[in-house]
Design a protein around this motif. Structure first.
Motif, PDB file in Angstrom:
ATOM      1  N   THR A 182    -111.064 -14.849  -1.450  1.00  0.00           N
ATOM      2  CA  THR A 182    -110.793 -14.452  -0.227  1.00  0.00           C
ATOM      3  C   THR A 182    -110.312 -13.661   0.565  1.00  0.00           C
ATOM      4  OG1 THR A 182    -108.458 -15.756  -0.540  1.00  0.00           O
ATOM      5  CG2 THR A 182    -110.247 -17.102   0.209  1.00  0.00           C
ATOM      6  N   ASP A 183    -109.877 -12.597  -1.706  1.00  0.00           N
ATOM      7  CA  ASP A 183    -109.132 -11.426  -0.596  1.00  0.00           C
ATOM      8  C   ASP A 183    -107.819 -11.230  -0.870  1.00  0.00           C
ATOM      9  OD1 ASP A 183    -109.250  -9.024  -1.385  1.00  0.00           O
ATOM     10  OD2 ASP A 183    -110.497  -8.238  -0.242  1.00  0.00           O
ATOM     11  N   GLY A 184    -107.323 -12.076  -0.490  1.00  0.00           N
ATOM     12  CA  GLY A 184    -106.212 -12.504   0.137  1.00  0.00           C
ATOM     13  C   GLY A 184    -105.490 -12.757   1.546  1.00  0.00           C
ATOM     14  N   ASN A 185    -106.669 -13.378   1.832  1.00  0.00           N
ATOM     15  CA  ASN A 185    -106.304 -14.305   3.233  1.00  0.00           C
ATOM     16  C   ASN A 185    -106.478 -15.871   3.257  1.00  0.00           C
ATOM     17  OD1 ASN A 185    -105.938 -12.068   5.533  1.00  0.00           O
ATOM     18  ND2 ASN A 185    -107.686 -10.952   4.305  1.00  0.00           N
ATOM     19  N   VAL A 186    -105.749 -16.423   2.871  1.00  0.00           N
ATOM     20  CA  VAL A 186    -105.248 -17.787   2.168  1.00  0.00           C
ATOM     21  C   VAL A 186    -104.779 -17.978   3.742  1.00  0.00           C
ATOM     22  CG1 VAL A 186    -105.423 -20.200   0.630  1.00  0.00           C
ATOM     23  CG2 VAL A 186    -106.024 -17.942  -0.611  1.00  0.00           C
ATOM     24  N   LYS A 187    -105.223 -19.329   4.353  1.00  0.00           N
ATOM     25  CA  LYS A 187    -104.597 -19.783   5.918  1.00  0.00           C
ATOM     26  C   LYS A 187    -103.344 -20.437   5.422  1.00  0.00           C
ATOM     27  CE  LYS A 187    -108.721 -20.944   7.936  1.00  0.00           C
ATOM     28  NZ  LYS A 187    -109.675 -21.866   8.077  1.00  0.00           N
ATOM     29  N   GLY A 188    -103.266 -21.459   4.549  1.00  0.00           N
ATOM     30  CA  GLY A 188    -102.309 -21.715   4.119  1.00  0.00           C
ATOM     31  C   GLY A 188    -102.387 -23.577   4.424  1.00  0.00           C
ATOM     32  N   MET A 189    -101.219 -23.947   5.097  1.00  0.00           N
ATOM     33  CA  MET A 189    -101.854 -25.478   5.857  1.00  0.00           C
ATOM     34  C   MET A 189    -100.845 -25.280   7.290  1.00  0.00           C
ATOM     35  SD  MET A 189    -100.152 -27.531   2.468  1.00  0.00           S
ATOM     36  CE  MET A 189    -100.051 -29.336   3.136  1.00  0.00           C
ATOM     37  N   MET A 190    -102.149 -26.535   8.253  1.00  0.00           N
ATOM     38  CA  MET A 190    -101.123 -26.556   9.772  1.00  0.00           C
ATOM     39  C   MET A 190    -100.734 -27.936   9.830  1.00  0.00           C
ATOM     40  SD  MET A 190    -102.902 -24.939  10.344  1.00  0.00           S
ATOM     41  CE  MET A 190    -103.661 -24.150  11.416  1.00  0.00           C
ATOM     42  N   GLY A 191     -99.255 -28.179  10.729  1.00  0.00           N
ATOM     43  CA  GLY A 191     -98.974 -29.015  11.114  1.00  0.00           C
ATOM     44  C   GLY A 191     -98.195 -29.693   9.611  1.00  0.00           C
ATOM     45  N   GLN A 192     -98.225 -31.368   9.659  1.00  0.00           N
ATOM     46  CA  GLN A 192     -97.195 -31.839   8.495  1.00  0.00           C
ATOM     47  C   GLN A 192     -97.651 -32.409   7.680  1.00  0.00           C
ATOM     48  OE1 GLN A 192     -94.298 -32.884  10.047  1.00  0.00           O
ATOM     49  NE2 GLN A 192     -94.923 -31.369  11.113  1.00  0.00           N
ATOM     50  N   GLU A 193     -99.174 -31.889   7.743  1.00  0.00           N
ATOM     51  CA  GLU A 193     -99.790 -32.282   5.951  1.00  0.00           C
ATOM     52  C   GLU A 193     -98.881 -31.565   4.845  1.00  0.00           C
ATOM     53  OE1 GLU A 193    -104.898 -31.573   5.551  1.00  0.00           O
ATOM     54  OE2 GLU A 193    -103.094 -29.819   6.731  1.00  0.00           O
ATOM     55  N   LYS A 194     -98.963 -32.369   3.783  1.00  0.00           N
ATOM     56  CA  LYS A 194     -99.111 -31.901   2.442  1.00  0.00           C
ATOM     57  C   LYS A 194     -99.557 -32.252   1.194  1.00  0.00           C
ATOM     58  CE  LYS A 194     -93.904 -33.128   4.190  1.00  0.00           C
ATOM     59  NZ  LYS A 194     -94.656 -33.162   5.541  1.00  0.00           N
ATOM     60  N   ILE A 195     -99.593 -31.496   0.546  1.00  0.00           N
ATOM     61  CA  ILE A 195    -100.705 -31.628  -1.228  1.00  0.00           C
ATOM     62  C   ILE A 195     -99.385 -32.590  -1.890  1.00  0.00           C
ATOM     63  CG2 ILE A 195    -100.678 -30.804  -3.330  1.00  0.00           C
ATOM     64  CD1 ILE A 195    -101.547 -28.269  -0.825  1.00  0.00           C
ATOM     65  N   VAL A 196    -100.670 -33.622  -1.897  1.00  0.00           N
ATOM     66  CA  VAL A 196     -99.727 -35.350  -2.438  1.00  0.00           C
ATOM     67  C   VAL A 196    -100.110 -34.895  -3.940  1.00  0.00           C
ATOM     68  CG1 VAL A 196    -100.208 -37.695  -3.502  1.00  0.00           C
ATOM     69  CG2 VAL A 196    -101.396 -36.122  -1.139  1.00  0.00           C
ATOM     70  N   THR A 197     -98.494 -34.532  -4.771  1.00  0.00           N
ATOM     71  CA  THR A 197     -98.497 -34.144  -5.674  1.00  0.00           C
ATOM     72  C   THR A 197     -98.776 -34.625  -7.289  1.00  0.00           C
ATOM     73  OG1 THR A 197     -96.021 -34.685  -5.805  1.00  0.00           O
ATOM     74  CG2 THR A 197     -97.114 -32.161  -5.404  1.00  0.00           C
ATOM     75  N   GLN A 198     -98.943 -36.509  -6.998  1.00  0.00           N
ATOM     76  CA  GLN A 198     -99.199 -37.407  -7.299  1.00  0.00           C
ATOM     77  C   GLN A 198     -98.875 -37.747  -9.371  1.00  0.00           C
ATOM     78  OE1 GLN A 198    -103.452 -37.527  -7.634  1.00  0.00           O
ATOM     79  NE2 GLN A 198    -103.801 -35.965  -6.433  1.00  0.00           N
ATOM     80  N   LEU A 199     -97.086 -37.510  -8.658  1.00  0.00           N
ATOM     81  CA  LEU A 199     -96.701 -37.454  -9.957  1.00  0.00           C
ATOM     82  C   LEU A 199     -97.045 -36.151 -11.098  1.00  0.00           C
ATOM     83  CD1 LEU A 199     -96.014 -40.881 -11.097  1.00  0.00           C
ATOM     84  CD2 LEU A 199     -94.613 -39.428  -9.222  1.00  0.00           C
ATOM     85  N   ASP A 200     -97.597 -35.280 -10.546  1.00  0.00           N
ATOM     86  CA  ASP A 200     -98.087 -33.522 -11.081  1.00  0.00           C
ATOM     87  C   ASP A 200     -97.081 -32.472 -10.995  1.00  0.00           C
ATOM     88  OD1 ASP A 200     -99.374 -31.940 -12.657  1.00  0.00           O
ATOM     89  OD2 ASP A 200    -101.517 -33.234 -12.372  1.00  0.00           O
ATOM     90  N   HIS A 201     -96.037 -32.303 -12.224  1.00  0.00           N
ATOM     91  CA  HIS A 201     -95.837 -31.203 -12.610  1.00  0.00           C
ATOM     92  C   HIS A 201     -95.977 -29.802 -12.151  1.00  0.00           C
ATOM     93  CE1 HIS A 201     -95.628 -30.843 -16.598  1.00  0.00           C
ATOM     94  NE2 HIS A 201     -95.941 -31.686 -16.764  1.00  0.00           N
ATOM     95  N   ARG A 202     -97.684 -29.448 -12.528  1.00  0.00           N
ATOM     96  CA  ARG A 202     -97.719 -29.065 -12.594  1.00  0.00           C
ATOM     97  C   ARG A 202     -98.519 -28.120 -10.921  1.00  0.00           C
ATOM     98  NH1 ARG A 202     -96.782 -26.681 -17.143  1.00  0.00           N
ATOM     99  NH2 ARG A 202     -96.625 -27.978 -18.952  1.00  0.00           N
TER     100      ARG A 202
END
Ligand code: S3P
Length: 454
Positions: free
Chosen positions: A389-409
């Protein structure tokens, strides 16, 4: 009432990151130092060992197998070993938590010792395939079954290992490029009469081989022109104790390298980073993408090359990586994917099948996370395409979350992403980082990064 403890964390677009974070000790070397200490006949001294949950679980497994481990006032660990062939039958199951390296290497050790061992792990480890290790270890005479003695159920934890009463040496070619499998076989070979030979078609991290040499074990390595390696090891050699100085983990450093590259005007220094050639594919790839990465002060410490790394913000270009570089950067693809989302143009990574069997299915977790942050990407078989995106990543909206699934990395990669996106990025569970990097958020904040946790 059950307390519902919140473990969210959110990262926000941050100003320049500056300074020198403390990168903890290498996880692979820390775990091996405890296991080889157990197998040696005297006192092994370990300096700068990683203090994390994975390492603590491996430590407690070695204690149940007969090692005596004490931490000295200066932080060093002293391991009084039992010696090859003289391990204690464990009186209770060995719980390895989230650690694939811990469970697979310990499995190799006990497979050639004449007693039964039960191995268990957390929900993530219990979903990871064990066949890749149990199959070749069976050829050496070990048997595997469920805790209820069902021999058909030996693909996943919990698992009972019935150690070989009369271990047999093998000649075995790895069918997956895995240092864990290779190391398990080398460790089993230590208590096996005769010479075992292990062939790896693609080089994987070689810490077990290097460290055994420090313990005065005669282990031979023969390389072919195409990058394959044949390892020969004779059983029943005595491991002489030694001092191990654990270098800083390049896989943990990778998150800070990624952060400095994508957060404008950043300038950071990483010290004492392990530069083992089987671990630095990430640095090579980033330099080809145009990353300003300067390596200085190269030196050798306890059989491993280390160096200091200076990284400054860079406008990166997308890159195409072939499958043969994958083993030298296998743990770095989540953060590389994040960095690639900020590059100009497309990136394409081939041969990522092994990512599907890590702490989570990392290939899916990467794609799902990038999409949640507004990045276009997709997989085709085991390959991953990311539209920069050449430096233009939106990010997340509202209450959404990345689901980490017990994965540290996955957790650390997406928190880094949020330092440079327009909107914040949230992860559902920051406690998973305790596997490898308990101080991760503190170190980011120290550099000026904005992270908040519940
Ligand atoms: C490790 C080997 C790699 C790596 C893991 C640590 C090791 O796994 O992903 O984090 O210490 O041997 P594989 O050997 O399964 O690729």
């Amino acid at each position: 009432m059950v307390e519902n403890k919140q473990t969210y964390a959110t990262s926000y677009r941050s100003h320049a990151l500056k300074g020198t974070p403390i990168i903890p000790g290498d996880k692979s070397i820390s775990q091996r130092s405890l296991i080889l200490g157990l197998l040696s006949t005297g006192k092994t001294c370990i300096k700068h060992i990683l203090d994390s949950e994975d390492v603590q679980h491996t430590l407690s497994a070695t204690v149940k197998l007969g090692a005596e481990v004490v931490q000295q006032k200066n932080g060093d660990y002293i391991v009084q070993g039992r010696g090859v062939g003289l391990l204690k039958k464990p009186q209770e199951p060995l719980y390895l938590g989230n650690s694939g390296t811990g469970v697979r290497l310990i499995k190799g050790v006990v497979a050639s010792h004449p007693f039964d061992t039960i191995l268990t792990g957390d929900a993530s480890l219990s979903k990871r395939p064990m066949n890749r290790v149990t199959q070749p270890l069976s050829l050496m005479g070990a048997e595997f079954c469920s805790v209820n003695n069902d021999k058909e159920q030996s693909s996943y934890l919990p698992l009972k290992v019935i150690g070989a009463r009369r271990p047999i040496p093998i000649e075995y070619q790895l069918n997956v490029p895995s240092a864990q499998v290779k190391s398990a076989l080398i460790l089993a070979a230590l208590n096996t009469p005769g010479t075992s030979e292990i062939i790896e078609p693609l080089a994987t991290r070689d810490h077990t081989e290097r460290m055994l040499k420090s313990f005065q074990v005669n282990i031979q390595e023969e390389f072919t022109a195409k990058g394959a390696k044949r390892i020969r090891i004779k059983g029943h050699q005595e491991l002489q104790p030694c001092t191990i100085v654990v270098p800083a983990d390049p896989s943990s450093a990778a998150f800070f390298i990624g952060a400095a590259l994508i957060v404008p005007e950043s300038d950071i220094l990483l010290e004492n980073i392990l530069m083992n050639p089987t671990r630095i594919g990430f640095l090579k790839a980033l330099r080809k993408m145009g990353g300003n990465i300067t390596i200085s002060n190269r030196r050798t410490q306890a059989g491993e090359e280390i160096a200091d790394i200076n990284v400054t913000y860079s406008r990166l270009k997308g890159i195409h990586l072939n499958a043969d570089i994958a083993p030298s950067m296998i743990d770095e693809y989540p953060i590389l994917a994040v960095v690639s989302a900020f590059a100009q143009g497309e990136s394409y990574f081939e041969g990522l099948g092994e990512l599907r069997v890590k702490e989570s299915d990392r290939l899916s977790a990467i794609v799902e996370g990038l999409k949640k942050c507004g990045v276009e990407c997709h997989t085709q078989d085991d390959n991953l395409r990311i539209m920069g995106t050449d430096g233009n990543v939106k990010g997340m909206m509202g209450q959404e979350k990345i689901v980490t699934q017990l994965d540290h990395r996955i957790a650390m990669s997406f928190l880094i992403m949020g330092l440079a996106t327009h909107k914040p990025v949230s992860i559902d569970d920051h406690t998973v980082m305790r596997s490898s990097f308990p101080n991760f958020m503190k170190e980011i904040v120290k550099l000026g990064g904005h992270i908040e946790s519940a």
